[in-house]
Design a protein around this motif. Structure first.
Motif, mmCIF file in Angstrom:
data_model
loop_
_atom_site.group_PDB
_atom_site.id
_atom_site.type_symbol
_atom_site.label_atom_id
_atom_site.label_comp_id
_atom_site.label_asym_id
_atom_site.label_seq_id
_atom_site.Cartn_x
_atom_site.Cartn_y
_atom_site.Cartn_z
ATOM 1 N N LEU A 82 0.846 -1.190 0.000
ATOM 2 C CA LEU A 82 0.000 0.000 0.000
ATOM 3 C C LEU A 82 0.879 1.236 0.000
ATOM 4 C CD1 LEU A 82 -2.733 -0.983 2.613
ATOM 5 C CD2 LEU A 82 -2.778 -1.264 0.135
ATOM 6 N N TRP A 83 0.594 2.178 -0.882
ATOM 7 C CA TRP A 83 1.386 3.402 -0.977
ATOM 8 C C TRP A 83 0.960 4.420 0.066
ATOM 9 C CZ3 TRP A 83 0.509 4.050 -6.927
ATOM 10 C CH2 TRP A 83 1.071 2.961 -7.595
ATOM 11 N N VAL A 84 -0.282 4.338 0.501
ATOM 12 C CA VAL A 84 -0.792 5.184 1.577
ATOM 13 C C VAL A 84 -1.427 4.271 2.612
ATOM 14 C CG1 VAL A 84 -1.190 7.195 0.093
ATOM 15 C CG2 VAL A 84 -3.030 5.560 0.454
ATOM 16 N N SER A 85 -1.524 4.732 3.827
ATOM 17 C CA SER A 85 -2.101 3.890 4.886
ATOM 18 C C SER A 85 -3.628 3.993 4.885
ATOM 19 C CB SER A 85 -1.548 4.307 6.248
ATOM 20 O OG SER A 85 -2.073 5.565 6.624
ATOM 21 N N VAL A 86 -4.239 3.011 5.516
ATOM 22 C CA VAL A 86 -5.689 3.030 5.674
ATOM 23 C C VAL A 86 -6.101 4.277 6.458
ATOM 24 C CG1 VAL A 86 -7.623 1.823 6.756
ATOM 25 C CG2 VAL A 86 -5.901 0.527 5.472
ATOM 26 N N GLN A 87 -5.327 4.633 7.466
ATOM 27 C CA GLN A 87 -5.646 5.814 8.271
ATOM 28 C C GLN A 87 -5.548 7.099 7.435
ATOM 29 O OE1 GLN A 87 -6.945 5.653 11.420
ATOM 30 N NE2 GLN A 87 -7.394 7.804 10.989
ATOM 31 N N ASP A 88 -4.613 7.149 6.500
ATOM 32 C CA ASP A 88 -4.522 8.315 5.601
ATOM 33 C C ASP A 88 -5.823 8.516 4.832
ATOM 34 O OD1 ASP A 88 -1.899 8.912 6.306
ATOM 35 O OD2 ASP A 88 -1.037 7.805 4.605
ATOM 36 N N VAL A 89 -6.398 7.413 4.342
ATOM 37 C CA VAL A 89 -7.662 7.495 3.596
ATOM 38 C C VAL A 89 -8.787 7.908 4.530
ATOM 39 C CG1 VAL A 89 -9.351 6.174 2.254
ATOM 40 C CG2 VAL A 89 -6.906 5.848 1.853
ATOM 41 N N ARG A 90 -8.816 7.340 5.742
ATOM 42 C CA ARG A 90 -9.848 7.733 6.714
ATOM 43 C C ARG A 90 -9.759 9.231 7.009
ATOM 44 N NH1 ARG A 90 -8.981 2.642 9.723
ATOM 45 N NH2 ARG A 90 -10.836 1.409 9.295
ATOM 46 N N ASP A 91 -8.553 9.728 7.233
ATOM 47 C CA ASP A 91 -8.380 11.148 7.536
ATOM 48 C C ASP A 91 -8.803 12.016 6.351
ATOM 49 O OD1 ASP A 91 -7.394 10.406 10.001
ATOM 50 O OD2 ASP A 91 -5.285 10.707 9.441
ATOM 51 N N TYR A 92 -8.435 11.614 5.142
ATOM 52 C CA TYR A 92 -8.759 12.384 3.940
ATOM 53 C C TYR A 92 -10.274 12.463 3.736
ATOM 54 C CZ TYR A 92 -8.887 13.871 -0.913
ATOM 55 O OH TYR A 92 -9.142 14.561 -2.070
#
Length: 175
Positions: free
Chosen positions: A3-13
């Motif tokens: 994964l290039w970004v974390s799951v938490q990054d997507v949640r925050d976005y």
């Protein structure tokens, strides 16, 4: 595929606070992988790292053409002949000069009023004067093979933003 970004990054976005159901780690992780694959496929780029991978191309007689994000070339062969870097092929860097190459040039371009044979010191020895070498003719398919390391060691921020945005859209589109 990492994964290039974390799951938490997507949640925050996407301003997602839940962690169950369609907001579970597994589902958002799947959406991130889908976003990464979509972006690579639609851009014909290779952002995920691949080591010691052989890729085959059809040059169709072109002197230069795009290749997907090559970091280092171990070997380059054209129609079974091994080519030499900066003598019989040249790798062309991306516009960021980030250490990846996005195109390959196979022959020196011929400019000016000079005869074509002056563009290559091995013009006669390599049979470049033969009729099949141009003038509307093409080459056999799958005539170029590049073995090397592909992809990016660190992904650009604009790419990561695109992955986050698309993964967030995949996650929230059911709403």
């Amino acid at each position: 595929m990492s994964l290039w970004v974390s799951v938490q990054d997507v949640r925050d976005y996407a301003l997602i606070t839940g962690t169950t159901g369609r907001y579970s780690d597994a589902l958002i992780g799947s959406n991130i992988r889908a976003a990464q694959t979509f972006i690579e496929r639609e851009t014909s780029r290779q952002f995920d790292q691949q080591s010691a991978v052989s890729k085959t191309f059809s040059t169709d007689g072109a002197l230069a053409f795009a290749i997907p994000d090559l970091r280092t070339a171990t070997s380059v062969t054209r129609s079974g002949t091994v080519l030499t870097a900066n003598e019989t092929y040249w790798l062309l860097a991306d516009s960021r000069h980030s250490g990846v190459f996005v195109a390959i040039q196979l022959d020196a371009f011929k400019f000016g009023p000079y005869p074509a044979y002056l563009s290559n010191p091995e013009w006669w020895d390599r049979g470049l004067d033969m009729p099949h070498r141009g003038g509307g003719y093409s080459t056999l398919p799958n005539d170029l093979v590049i073995v090397g390391n592909w992809g990016w060691t660190s992904h650009p921020d604009d790419l990561l933003l695109g992955v986050k945005a698309l993964a967030a859209w995949y996650t929230k589109r059911a709403d």
